[in-house]
Design an enzyme around this catalytic site. Sequence first.
Site, PDB file in Angstrom:
ATOM      1  N   SER A 209     135.252  32.704  -1.059  1.00  0.00           N
ATOM      2  CA  SER A 209     134.601  31.592  -0.350  1.00  0.00           C
ATOM      3  C   SER A 209     135.480  31.068   0.791  1.00  0.00           C
ATOM      4  CB  SER A 209     134.232  30.473  -1.318  1.00  0.00           C
ATOM      5  OG  SER A 209     135.348  30.012  -2.040  1.00  0.00           O
TER       6      SER A 209
ATOM      7  N   GLU B  77     148.811  25.013 -10.651  1.00  0.00           N
ATOM      8  CA  GLU B  77     147.393  25.059 -11.053  1.00  0.00           C
ATOM      9  C   GLU B  77     146.933  23.690 -11.529  1.00  0.00           C
ATOM     10  OE1 GLU B  77     145.455  27.591  -9.788  1.00  0.00           O
ATOM     11  OE2 GLU B  77     146.873  28.901 -10.804  1.00  0.00           O
TER      12      GLU B  77
ATOM     13  N   ASP C 168     142.755  26.696  -0.851  1.00  0.00           N
ATOM     14  CA  ASP C 168     142.328  28.055  -0.520  1.00  0.00           C
ATOM     15  C   ASP C 168     142.236  28.260   0.984  1.00  0.00           C
ATOM     16  OD1 ASP C 168     142.109  28.040  -3.221  1.00  0.00           O
ATOM     17  OD2 ASP C 168     139.943  28.367  -3.295  1.00  0.00           O
TER      18      ASP C 168
ATOM     19  N   SER D 227     139.190  33.756  -4.070  1.00  0.00           N
ATOM     20  CA  SER D 227     138.631  32.886  -3.049  1.00  0.00           C
ATOM     21  C   SER D 227     137.952  33.632  -1.897  1.00  0.00           C
ATOM     22  CB  SER D 227     139.669  31.901  -2.492  1.00  0.00           C
ATOM     23  OG  SER D 227     138.988  30.769  -1.992  1.00  0.00           O
TER      24      SER D 227
HETATM   25  P1  ADP Z   1     135.386  32.920  -5.225  1.00  0.00           P
HETATM   26  O1  ADP Z   1     136.287  32.689  -6.389  1.00  0.00           O
HETATM   27  O2  ADP Z   1     135.284  34.378  -4.889  1.00  0.00           O
HETATM   28  O3  ADP Z   1     135.733  32.057  -4.050  1.00  0.00           O
HETATM   29  P2  ADP Z   1     133.038  31.295  -5.160  1.00  0.00           P
HETATM   30  O4  ADP Z   1     131.922  31.081  -6.149  1.00  0.00           O
HETATM   31  O5  ADP Z   1     133.832  30.132  -4.750  1.00  0.00           O
HETATM   32  O6  ADP Z   1     133.944  32.477  -5.736  1.00  0.00           O
HETATM   33  O7  ADP Z   1     132.401  31.922  -3.829  1.00  0.00           O
HETATM   34  C1  ADP Z   1     131.618  33.072  -3.913  1.00  0.00           C
HETATM   35  C2  ADP Z   1     130.387  32.900  -3.062  1.00  0.00           C
HETATM   36  O8  ADP Z   1     130.739  32.933  -1.666  1.00  0.00           O
HETATM   37  C3  ADP Z   1     129.381  34.019  -3.216  1.00  0.00           C
HETATM   38  O9  ADP Z   1     128.527  33.813  -4.307  1.00  0.00           O
HETATM   39  C4  ADP Z   1     128.646  33.967  -1.878  1.00  0.00           C
HETATM   40  O10 ADP Z   1     127.664  32.936  -1.901  1.00  0.00           O
HETATM   41  C5  ADP Z   1     129.742  33.574  -0.913  1.00  0.00           C
HETATM   42  N1  ADP Z   1     130.344  34.767  -0.302  1.00  0.00           N
HETATM   43  C6  ADP Z   1     131.572  35.279  -0.535  1.00  0.00           C
HETATM   44  N2  ADP Z   1     131.781  36.388   0.205  1.00  0.00           N
HETATM   45  C7  ADP Z   1     130.657  36.586   0.904  1.00  0.00           C
HETATM   46  C8  ADP Z   1     130.229  37.569   1.848  1.00  0.00           C
HETATM   47  N3  ADP Z   1     130.991  38.607   2.202  1.00  0.00           N
HETATM   48  N4  ADP Z   1     128.982  37.450   2.379  1.00  0.00           N
HETATM   49  C9  ADP Z   1     128.195  36.432   2.020  1.00  0.00           C
HETATM   50  N5  ADP Z   1     128.533  35.476   1.149  1.00  0.00           N
HETATM   51  C10 ADP Z   1     129.736  35.548   0.580  1.00  0.00           C
HETATM   52 MG    MG Z   2     135.787  29.926  -4.147  1.00  0.00          MG
END
Ligand code: ADP
Ligand code: MG
Length: 381
Positions: A127, A30, A171, A125
């Site tokens: 994203s 981490e 990721d 993740s």
């Molecule tokens: P995480 O830790 O889940 O990666 P992030 O803030 O990096 O959190 O990413 C989350 C963002 O990714 C959401 O707010 C959205 O904008 C986008 N996202 C994730 N999954 C989806 C999905 N299934 N459809 C549309 N956008 C998504």
């Molecule tokens: Mg993310």
Amino acid sequence: MSSKDGFRATFGYEPTGTWVAPGRVNLIGEHTDYNEGFVLPFAIDRSTTVALSSRGDSLVRVASAFADELVELPLAELAPDRLAGWSAYPLGVAWALGEHGADLSALPGVDLYIESTVPVGAGLSSSAAIESAVAVALDETWELGLDRRALARVGQLAENKAVGAPTGIMDQSASLLGLEDHGVFLDCRSLESQVVELGFRAAGLEVLVIDTKVSHSHATGGYAARRASCEAGARILEVSALRDVTVDDLARAQRLLDDETFRRVRHVVTENQRVLDTVAVLRSEGPLAIGELLDASHTSMRDDFEISVPELDLAVVTARENGAIGARMTGGGFGGAAIALAPREAIEQIAAAVRAAFASRDYAEPATFTVTAADGAHRLR
Ligand code: ADP
Ligand code: MG
């Protein structure tokens, strides 16, 4: 609703293909990525699915079960400053493929529908899952022939430039290179990676994710401050990145650095060593022997890097007291999730004990669920 059904309902015709890419859990390593060190994430059995069809014109249209809107733009007009919100992830990937050689002025447009079982913002993740699913879908549809490492860089470029989040490549690498019951051991300097057998299944182990639901409210400022401390430490120790500092160098580092910077450096240096040790132990003794390394990682993040919160500490301690062989917070810190590696038969007891401990302190109810190490991105049909 599946991504195929969503596609049909949104666009009114059949998609030509469906691609899937998983979220990830970081087993250990981490805040080592931006110090050019080592990480050991694995792809999980929760994923994002993209149904896609090529169009006769040059328009790209995206829709998601996540959002109540259809976003469309001509391919040639894709640019980071034209993108915002959730659609910056999929459209950013299309733009980033252009930066990696795809001729967006000549390629056909696409309709894309996105559906996901990766919880958003839980540290798994979502994203990278969406970026990687779109990247493999477009790479195949447009016959670009980019390899998985290049597609990981495409996802990172989209996230850095189109979304504007200064994240590393861990990721996307996990989502694209993962393998069932394996971790992805990644050298964040050379970007070389190897899959490493976890052996959790044979050892009867499962990974419990405990999402504290504490939002990363200090995450942006805290993350930037930790990066700055690492850069300051590297500068004073005259190395290009903390990757070049070893555990044996720490005595000298302590003489040269102020106490806080020293502790930040010590976390990164010992965490890098713990990743290497975890890989070695997995190969020599197997997963039942990595518990202490996971525990030590948490202690280092709590005391030296100071990125834990009381909810994460409570989750970790409670998990260990109830049969986990190792537990640690995972992700950037200041909230988010912890993981516990535990015998299958102890999982329910741990989850119940964590919920009870949270309730007794009036903490918000955590979400608890198991994940298994799964295959990386691939075409479904
Ligand atoms: P995480 O830790 O889940 O990666 P992030 O803030 O990096 O959190 O990413 C989350 C963002 O990714 C959401 O707010 C959205 O904008 C986008 N996202 C994730 N999954 C989806 C999905 N299934 N459809 C549309 N956008 C998504
Ligand atoms: Mg993310």
